[in-house]
Design a protein around this motif. Structure first.
Motif, PDB file in Angstrom:
ATOM      1  N   LEU A 183       0.818  -1.216   0.000  1.00 20.49           N
ATOM      2  CA  LEU A 183       0.000   0.000   0.000  1.00 20.49           C
ATOM      3  C   LEU A 183       0.849   1.262   0.000  1.00 20.49           C
ATOM      4  N   ALA A 184       1.814   1.323   0.921  1.00 16.46           N
ATOM      5  CA  ALA A 184       2.549   2.571   1.155  1.00 16.46           C
ATOM      6  C   ALA A 184       3.694   2.795   0.179  1.00 16.46           C
ATOM      7  N   ILE A 185       4.206   1.732  -0.408  1.00 23.90           N
ATOM      8  CA  ILE A 185       5.372   1.865  -1.286  1.00 23.90           C
ATOM      9  C   ILE A 185       5.027   1.573  -2.746  1.00 23.90           C
ATOM     10  N   ASP A 186       4.127   0.632  -2.978  1.00 21.65           N
ATOM     11  CA  ASP A 186       3.818   0.260  -4.360  1.00 21.65           C
ATOM     12  C   ASP A 186       2.649   1.051  -4.953  1.00 21.65           C
ATOM     13  N   ILE A 187       1.600   1.311  -4.159  1.00 19.02           N
ATOM     14  CA  ILE A 187       0.440   2.042  -4.692  1.00 19.02           C
ATOM     15  C   ILE A 187       0.573   3.541  -4.483  1.00 19.02           C
ATOM     16  N   HIS A 188       0.860   3.940  -3.268  1.00 21.88           N
ATOM     17  CA  HIS A 188       0.785   5.356  -2.902  1.00 21.88           C
ATOM     18  C   HIS A 188       1.678   6.278  -3.741  1.00 21.88           C
ATOM     19  N   PRO A 189       2.957   5.957  -3.975  1.00 20.12           N
ATOM     20  CA  PRO A 189       3.812   6.929  -4.675  1.00 20.12           C
ATOM     21  C   PRO A 189       3.348   7.284  -6.083  1.00 20.12           C
ATOM     22  N   ILE A 190       2.725   6.353  -6.789  1.00 18.45           N
ATOM     23  CA  ILE A 190       2.290   6.657  -8.157  1.00 18.45           C
ATOM     24  C   ILE A 190       0.890   7.257  -8.192  1.00 18.45           C
ATOM     25  N   CYS A 191       0.289   7.428  -7.014  1.00 16.79           N
ATOM     26  CA  CYS A 191      -1.055   8.000  -6.945  1.00 16.79           C
ATOM     27  C   CYS A 191      -1.097   9.235  -6.047  1.00 16.79           C
ATOM     28  N   ASN A 192       0.070   9.834  -5.770  1.00 10.62           N
ATOM     29  CA  ASN A 192       0.055  11.021  -4.917  1.00 10.62           C
ATOM     30  C   ASN A 192      -0.210  12.276  -5.750  1.00 10.62           C
ATOM     31  N   LEU A 193      -0.323  13.406  -5.071  1.00 16.80           N
ATOM     32  CA  LEU A 193      -0.720  14.641  -5.748  1.00 16.80           C
ATOM     33  C   LEU A 193       0.294  15.081  -6.799  1.00 16.80           C
ATOM     34  N   GLN A 194       1.578  14.905  -6.518  1.00 23.41           N
ATOM     35  CA  GLN A 194       2.614  15.326  -7.457  1.00 23.41           C
ATOM     36  C   GLN A 194       2.496  14.568  -8.777  1.00 23.41           C
ATOM     37  N   VAL A 195       2.271  13.263  -8.685  1.00 24.08           N
ATOM     38  CA  VAL A 195       2.111  12.443  -9.884  1.00 24.08           C
ATOM     39  C   VAL A 195       0.803  12.791 -10.591  1.00 24.08           C
ATOM     40  N   LEU A 196      -0.261  12.952  -9.801  1.00 24.38           N
ATOM     41  CA  LEU A 196      -1.562  13.264 -10.393  1.00 24.38           C
ATOM     42  C   LEU A 196      -1.523  14.573 -11.174  1.00 24.38           C
ATOM     43  N   ARG A 197      -0.830  15.570 -10.629  1.00 25.01           N
ATOM     44  CA  ARG A 197      -0.726  16.847 -11.340  1.00 25.01           C
ATOM     45  C   ARG A 197      -0.009  16.684 -12.669  1.00 25.01           C
ATOM     46  N   HIS A 198       1.007  15.832 -12.685  1.00 25.70           N
ATOM     47  CA  HIS A 198       1.719  15.602 -13.942  1.00 25.70           C
ATOM     48  C   HIS A 198       0.809  14.898 -14.937  1.00 25.70           C
ATOM     49  N   VAL A 199       0.038  13.935 -14.467  1.00 23.16           N
ATOM     50  CA  VAL A 199      -0.900  13.244 -15.342  1.00 23.16           C
ATOM     51  C   VAL A 199      -1.918  14.227 -15.906  1.00 23.16           C
ATOM     52  N   GLN A 200      -2.417  15.127 -15.060  1.00 23.58           N
ATOM     53  CA  GLN A 200      -3.377  16.133 -15.524  1.00 23.58           C
ATOM     54  C   GLN A 200      -2.759  17.043 -16.583  1.00 23.58           C
ATOM     55  N   GLN A 201      -1.473  17.353 -16.378  1.00 26.44           N
ATOM     56  CA  GLN A 201      -0.797  18.242 -17.330  1.00 26.44           C
ATOM     57  C   GLN A 201      -0.657  17.584 -18.692  1.00 26.44           C
ATOM     58  N   ILE A 202      -0.218  16.347 -18.705  1.00 27.21           N
ATOM     59  CA  ILE A 202      -0.005  15.685 -19.997  1.00 27.21           C
ATOM     60  C   ILE A 202      -1.328  15.261 -20.631  1.00 27.21           C
ATOM     61  N   CYS A 203      -2.390  15.209 -19.840  1.00 26.48           N
ATOM     62  CA  CYS A 203      -3.714  14.865 -20.373  1.00 26.48           C
ATOM     63  C   CYS A 203      -4.572  16.100 -20.580  1.00 26.48           C
ATOM     64  N   SER A 204      -3.959  17.290 -20.491  1.00 28.40           N
ATOM     65  CA  SER A 204      -4.688  18.549 -20.663  1.00 28.40           C
ATOM     66  C   SER A 204      -5.853  18.666 -19.692  1.00 28.40           C
ATOM     67  N   ASP A 205      -5.586  18.260 -18.449  1.00 26.29           N
ATOM     68  CA  ASP A 205      -6.601  18.338 -17.392  1.00 26.29           C
ATOM     69  C   ASP A 205      -7.862  17.550 -17.736  1.00 26.29           C
ATOM     70  N   ASN A 206      -7.676  16.446 -18.409  1.00 20.56           N
ATOM     71  CA  ASN A 206      -8.810  15.604 -18.762  1.00 20.56           C
ATOM     72  C   ASN A 206      -9.143  14.722 -17.560  1.00 20.56           C
ATOM     73  N   THR A 207     -10.180  15.105 -16.814  1.00 26.33           N
ATOM     74  CA  THR A 207     -10.515  14.415 -15.570  1.00 26.33           C
ATOM     75  C   THR A 207     -10.774  12.929 -15.753  1.00 26.33           C
ATOM     76  N   PRO A 208     -11.540  12.509 -16.785  1.00 31.18           N
ATOM     77  CA  PRO A 208     -11.739  11.064 -16.943  1.00 31.18           C
ATOM     78  C   PRO A 208     -10.428  10.294 -17.064  1.00 31.18           C
ATOM     79  N   GLN A 209      -9.424  10.893 -17.731  1.00 31.74           N
ATOM     80  CA  GLN A 209      -8.157  10.187 -17.883  1.00 31.74           C
ATOM     81  C   GLN A 209      -7.394  10.130 -16.560  1.00 31.74           C
ATOM     82  N   THR A 210      -7.462  11.200 -15.753  1.00 31.21           N
ATOM     83  CA  THR A 210      -6.778  11.149 -14.464  1.00 31.21           C
ATOM     84  C   THR A 210      -7.466  10.151 -13.549  1.00 31.21           C
ATOM     85  N   GLN A 211      -8.787  10.066 -13.609  1.00 26.82           N
ATOM     86  CA  GLN A 211      -9.491   9.075 -12.804  1.00 26.82           C
ATOM     87  C   GLN A 211      -9.123   7.672 -13.271  1.00 26.82           C
ATOM     88  N   ASP A 212      -8.999   7.487 -14.574  1.00 28.13           N
ATOM     89  CA  ASP A 212      -8.591   6.188 -15.094  1.00 28.13           C
ATOM     90  C   ASP A 212      -7.204   5.808 -14.591  1.00 28.13           C
TER      91      ASP A 212
END
Length: 209
Positions: free
Chosen positions: A101-130
């Protein structure tokens, strides 16, 4: 006696873990919000506390501690919480559960990563949720499989909360937030219900902070 101060963010999974542990240890503390949405974690003031710019940071017993698992370990050892068994093999197995939970899932789902995903997806919410669902759901399923039936255990690994429970409950909060189903993982639902009955978990919940 020095004041215990927790620098945290209400929705941070890592902060949530530490709040649970502090409550289980009955350690009174003053909470100082570091607003990750406003980038407070990048201010010189917070970087002086933690050069990584992460939360939580805990000032306790004259020490300044970072990294949630290290903080929980300190509380476990200094406040006799018995969050990990003493027997080496059982300890390693419980640590492995917590680290899913804390090492394998959490780091790739934290706010810093999510913001990068939003940036490369042009803030496409469905893609960030996916993105979040893509990593949270398989991780929870793997955790449930590794957990097994555990006989008479009412928490992850026994009759009292452990490090695994402290890591699980914040991740289930995130799962609900991002629409990740886990109702087909009955042991996780049972453990969640049991933990939610405890005041230490209730008081640590983001909505209670």
């Amino acid at each position: 006696m020095t004041e215990t101060v927790l620098f945290h963010y209400w929705r941070s999974s890592a902060s949530y873990r530490v709040r649970i542990a502090l409550n289980l240890a009955h350690v009174p503390y003053r909470a100082v919000e570091v607003d990750l949405q406003n980038d407070d974690q990048r201010t010189p003031e917070h970087l002086a506390r933690n050069p990584q710019g992460f939360v939580p940071v805990l000032d306790i017993d004259g020490h300044r501690l970072c990294q949630s698992l290290a903080i929980v370990d300190y509380l476990d050892q200094t406040r006799s919480l018995s969050l990990l068994p003493a027997e080496p093999a059982a300890r390693a197995q419980l640590l492995a559960l917590a680290q899913i939970l804390a090492i394998d899932i959490h780091p790739i789902c934290n706010l810093q990563v999510l913001r990068h995903v939003q940036q490369i997806c042009s803030d496409n919410t469905p893609q960030t949720q996916d993105w979040m669902q893509r990593f949270i759901r398989p991780g929870l399923a793997a955790f449930a499989a590794a957990l097994g039936s555990e006989g008479d255990a009412v928490f992850c690994c026994g009759t009292r909360p452990s490090l695994a429970d402290i890591c699980l409950i914040p991740q289930l909060y995130n799962a609900r937030r991002w629409g990740v189903r886990y109702d087909d993982l009955p042991r996780l639902c049972e453990i969640e219900d049991r933990c939610n009955q405890l005041q230490a978990f209730q008081d640590a919940h983001p909505d209670a902070v």
